[in-house]
Design an enzyme around this catalytic site. Structure first.
Site, short mmCIF file in Angstrom:
data_model
loop_
_atom_site.label_atom_id
_atom_site.label_comp_id
_atom_site.label_asym_id
_atom_site.label_seq_id
_atom_site.Cartn_x
_atom_site.Cartn_y
_atom_site.Cartn_z
CB CYS A 161 20.09 43.99 8.86
SG CYS A 161 20.04 45.30 7.80
CG HIS A 188 20.15 50.82 6.61
ND1 HIS A 188 21.60 50.88 6.03
CD2 HIS A 188 19.74 49.63 6.71
CE1 HIS A 188 21.96 49.78 6.27
NE2 HIS A 188 20.88 48.94 6.63
N1 LIG Z 1 26.19 46.25 5.28
C1 LIG Z 1 25.04 45.92 6.02
O1 LIG Z 1 24.62 46.78 7.12
C2 LIG Z 1 24.61 44.61 5.57
C3 LIG Z 1 23.36 43.97 6.62
C4 LIG Z 1 22.85 42.74 6.16
C5 LIG Z 1 22.92 42.33 5.01
N2 LIG Z 1 23.95 42.96 4.06
C6 LIG Z 1 23.97 42.41 2.88
O2 LIG Z 1 25.31 41.70 2.72
C7 LIG Z 1 25.85 41.74 1.42
C8 LIG Z 1 27.28 42.64 1.39
O3 LIG Z 1 27.14 43.69 1.91
P1 LIG Z 1 28.24 44.52 2.51
O4 LIG Z 1 27.63 45.76 3.29
O5 LIG Z 1 29.20 43.78 3.43
O6 LIG Z 1 28.86 45.08 0.94
P2 LIG Z 1 30.36 45.41 0.62
O7 LIG Z 1 31.04 46.19 1.88
O8 LIG Z 1 30.31 45.99 -0.79
O9 LIG Z 1 31.21 43.98 0.63
C9 LIG Z 1 30.91 43.09 -0.55
C10 LIG Z 1 32.36 42.71 -0.77
O10 LIG Z 1 32.40 41.46 -1.69
C11 LIG Z 1 33.48 41.71 -2.71
N3 LIG Z 1 32.98 41.02 -3.92
C12 LIG Z 1 32.20 41.13 -4.99
N4 LIG Z 1 32.03 40.20 -5.99
C13 LIG Z 1 33.11 39.56 -5.36
C14 LIG Z 1 33.29 38.05 -5.99
N5 LIG Z 1 32.76 37.59 -7.01
N6 LIG Z 1 34.33 37.28 -5.23
C15 LIG Z 1 34.67 37.65 -4.01
N7 LIG Z 1 34.37 38.93 -3.62
C16 LIG Z 1 33.39 39.82 -4.12
C17 LIG Z 1 33.54 43.37 -3.02
O11 LIG Z 1 34.63 43.47 -3.72
P3 LIG Z 1 34.62 44.93 -4.43
O12 LIG Z 1 34.29 46.04 -3.60
O13 LIG Z 1 35.86 45.01 -4.98
O14 LIG Z 1 33.52 44.73 -5.49
C18 LIG Z 1 33.29 43.73 -1.61
O15 LIG Z 1 34.59 43.87 -0.92
C19 LIG Z 1 24.71 42.79 0.53
O16 LIG Z 1 23.77 41.79 -0.22
C20 LIG Z 1 24.11 43.55 1.65
O17 LIG Z 1 22.74 43.66 1.26
C21 LIG Z 1 24.34 44.18 4.49
#
Ligand SMILES: NC(=O)c1ccc[n+]([C@@H]2O[C@H](COP(=O)([O-])OP(=O)(O)OC[C@H]3O[C@@H](n4cnc5c(N)ncnc54)[C@H](OP(=O)(O)O)[C@@H]3O)[C@@H](O)[C@H]2O)c1
Length: 353
Positions: A161, A188
């Site tokens: 992002c 952030h």
């Molecule tokens: N949030 C932001 O602002 C943002 C912006 C741009 C990019 N990103 C990137 O996007 C990615 C995800 O971020 P997020 O903020 O969405 O994180 P998040 O809220 O923690 O979401 C990740 C989800 O994936 C699940 N998960 C983990 N291992 C898995 C598997 N093997 N199979 C299926 N589901 C699985 C997790 O479940 P559990 O919680 O049960 O482990 C969690 O619900 C990261 O790389 C982050 O850097 C995030």
């Protein structure tokens, strides 16, 4: 499985902040991504929790679309979305579900070998929701280098992002004035890799600290992300990253040394013109007295706050740029997915070996 629509079939792997935002964005801005259909969601949770988290969201509000489930499928506005609960990519039924593209939103890996396990399960393409290793096919910042997408690509990243925010801003300034060097600090919002109260973290001592109580400096790969997009700036923009106790919307604080002298009015005019012209929808420009919450659920990658632009001695400039780290990024993932799938090239399921 036979196709009953001409839409591209998408699976979301990892239904956390980004995965959920992608689904919500798809239904609330369908005019932009009308060729895409989410047909499966894989997440390590039960279907009732997935349904609940789709209906209600503290950050983006109630989902304005009916959401139910029948035990195996989530029903969103009448569309059936198969829900899965598999940790390992090789257990995912992507071939049976005829998946064109997996949106990989777990955040748990960045390597080609793991991504290829999704392809071996029958998916035709995979798009990472984060920067990935150098041997993937491409890293795309939508609106900057989308032209590099090729039909034969199979594993792509939509960068971060922060990269999506900073690159269009740097590009406009670099074209007009030339950038010598610079420093950025991303302020952030908190993320789910931080605990509510102090707890253990495997890799970063600072991420053991409560997200509610502190501003927390964390590592960032933004400098490398900029270098990947703009190789002539490689090693010339140093980047810091600070997590703060808000739940969404972030601010890029950018200081740059320019080659040609300028003034705040000239700098702002460039952003205003781009926001009203070629970068409309991706870049914004404002002179309103804003606070971060005003940009919650804003799909634009970067909104330059013209009231904060400063120029010191002609060549040192300082900018503040807002972005909704969740919603803008989810929209960019959909933009990249749509642009990539429109190229065609892998329309038939892979041959049996
Ligand atoms: N949030 C932001 O602002 C943002 C912006 C741009 C990019 N990103 C990137 O996007 C990615 C995800 O971020 P997020 O903020 O969405 O994180 P998040 O809220 O923690 O979401 C990740 C989800 O994936 C699940 N998960 C983990 N291992 C898995 C598997 N093997 N199979 C299926 N589901 C699985 C997790 O479940 P559990 O919680 O049960 O482990 C969690 O619900 C990261 O790389 C982050 O850097 C995030």
């Amino acid at each position: 499985m036979s196709r009953n629509t001409s839409k591209h079939r998408i699976a979301i792997n990892g239904y956390g902040r980004i995965g959920q935002s992608v689904l919500r964005a798809l239904y609330t801005s369908p005019q932009h991504h009308s060729d895409l259909q989410v047909v499966a969601i894989n997440e390590l949770s039960d279907i009732d929790t997935l349904t609940y988290l789709t209906r209600y969201d503290t950050t983006h509000g109630r989902f304005p679309v009916a959401v139910q489930n029948d035990g195996s499928h989530m029903l969103v506005n009448g569309d059936r979305i198969r829900t899965l609960n598999e940790e390992l990519p090789e257990h995912l039924p992507w071939k049976e579900l005829d998946i064109d593209l997996v949106l990989e939103c777990t955040g748990t890996y960045t390597d080609r070998a793991t991504a290829e396990r999704h392809l071996a399960s029958g998916a035709r393409r995979l798009l990472f929701s984060q920067p990935a290793d150098a041997d993937i096919d491409a890293t795309i910042v939508h609106g900057f280098n989308s032209g590099q997408l090729q039909p034969q690509h199979q594993i792509v990243s939509s960068a971060s992002c922060t990269t999506n925010c900073i690159v269009p801003v740097l590009d406009l300034l670099d074209r007009r004035f030339g950038i010598e060097n610079g420093v950025s600090t991303t302020i952030h919002s908190a993320m789910n890799d931080q605990p509510v109260i102090d707890s253990y973290h495997h890799t970063d001592l600072r991420l053991t600290r409560s997200a509610l109580q502190s501003m927390v400096p964390v590592e960032t790969g933004l400098s490398q992300g900029i270098g990947k997009m703009m190789p002539h700036l490689r090693g010339r923009i140093e980047c810091l990253h600070l997590r703060v106790p808000t739940i969404n919307v972030s601010l890029m604080d950018l200081a740059l040394n320019l080659r040609k002298p300028t003034d705040p009015q000239s700098v702002n005019a460039i952003f205003r013109q781009a926001a009203e012209g070629p970068l409309q929808g991706l870049l914004g420009y404002t002179e309103e007295p804003h606070a971060s919450i005003d940009f919650n659920t804003d799909p634009r990658s970067a909104i330059v706050d013209g009231t904060q632009t400063r120029v010191s001695a002609g060549k040192l400039i300082k900018l503040m740029v807002w972005f909704d780290n969740e919603w803008s990024y989810a929209n960019r993932m959909l933009d990249v997915a749509q642009a990539w799938l429109e190229l065609g090239g892998t329309d038939s399921p892979p041959e049996e070996s």
